[in-house]
Design an enzyme around this catalytic site. Sequence first.
Site, PDB file in Angstrom:
ATOM      1  N   HIS A   1       3.502 -47.084  40.692  1.00 61.05           N
ATOM      2  CA  HIS A   1       2.975 -47.214  42.054  1.00 61.05           C
ATOM      3  C   HIS A   1       1.987 -48.380  42.100  1.00 61.05           C
ATOM      4  CE1 HIS A   1       4.788 -43.261  42.125  1.00 61.05           C
ATOM      5  NE2 HIS A   1       4.642 -43.212  43.431  1.00 61.05           N
TER       6      HIS A   1
ATOM      7  N   GLU B   1       6.498 -42.692  34.582  1.00 63.80           N
ATOM      8  CA  GLU B   1       5.354 -43.233  35.318  1.00 63.80           C
ATOM      9  C   GLU B   1       4.863 -42.161  36.274  1.00 63.80           C
ATOM     10  OE1 GLU B   1       5.157 -43.986  38.764  1.00 63.80           O
ATOM     11  OE2 GLU B   1       7.187 -43.321  39.235  1.00 63.80           O
TER      12      GLU B   1
ATOM     13  N   SER C   1       9.592 -43.192  42.530  1.00 69.96           N
ATOM     14  CA  SER C   1       8.723 -42.130  43.031  1.00 69.96           C
ATOM     15  C   SER C   1       9.562 -40.888  43.340  1.00 69.96           C
ATOM     16  CB  SER C   1       7.955 -42.632  44.266  1.00 69.96           C
ATOM     17  OG  SER C   1       6.947 -41.721  44.657  1.00 69.96           O
TER      18      SER C   1
END
Length: 357
Positions: free
Chosen positions: A309, A238, A145
């Site tokens: 996530h 992602e 992230s």
Amino acid sequence: MTHTINPSRRLLLQSLAMGAGAAILQGCQTVPAPQSIPSASHRLYLTACSGIIPAKQIQLALPRLARAGFTLENTAALERKYLRFAGTDAERAADLNALLTQSQLPSLVVAGRGGYGAMRLLPQIDFARLGARLRESGMPLIGYSDFCAIQLALLAKSGMGSFAGPMLGDFGNAHPSSYAINEFFSTLTTPQRSLHVAGPCGRASGEGIFWGGNLSVLSSLVGTPYLPDIKGGLLFLEDVGEQPYRVERMLQQLHLAGVLSRQQAIFLGDFSMQKHVDVYDPRYDFDAVVAELRRISGVPVFTGLPFGHIANKTTMPLGFPTRFRADGDSLTLQFLNYPTISPLGLQPEALLDTQPA
């Protein structure tokens, strides 16, 4: 493409039996390789480079990690709060800068959470020195992230890789994923691993540096000295919380910057697209985004990597040599030559404990 998982505790305990030091998973193989780097003790150093960490996650994660065999360091950083960040910029940068002066580095470093804030720290960290210390010690640096801003800068400035893997919040989940725990320990204690993703995928093969991370963060580094210049690489992406048109816009930015065409192949993890309807065209979905990516990049694009996530995430080395082979029905990634820790003394099953400490 789908990845077959088995979340049972029995599989976790079997695949992490002492002395094996390797995972035996349905759809995921372990390749024999040199012995992992030994560790006298399992010192786990925690960082908080981005957003404020929820108290409940801290309360659940820290006892589990301790019972799993880790000696926890820098836990005070998890309690910091400043505006929307886990401390001031100087405090958060100090988490990583402290590693430059320690006489003996920890066994591994794990990020607290994502959110936003890591990008603000990049000019304050000596990534060349940090990368040299990590390379010399063989210490894995783990997160995803927003933390991938740190990981990308580290790779750009020192050539040193890290790991896309769970953070404190994953270990502090009310019901931790046994698949994620299994993958975390198996990757970190096995010098070479293969990830198998089943599903239609075309045919291609190659070898290069596997790199990337969160699309929003990575695209925001275009034009800065903190984005790695990887030629012939295997780019992984992602993201979460983005509408299809926004994902395409970020991919177009990478295309216009020349990043996509320099890669051998592109690999997509989870984007949580089923939760988002495009505001401009409800018919424009993730499949349409992938089709556009294939058109503008001109390289093979693969989907379905079990990372993002999501609870059931794998752990993947970033910035290290990787081979890939797609045979039409499945994709296999073989990760090579990345640092590991010793499995001796670790109790991974403790991280699945849902009872309060």
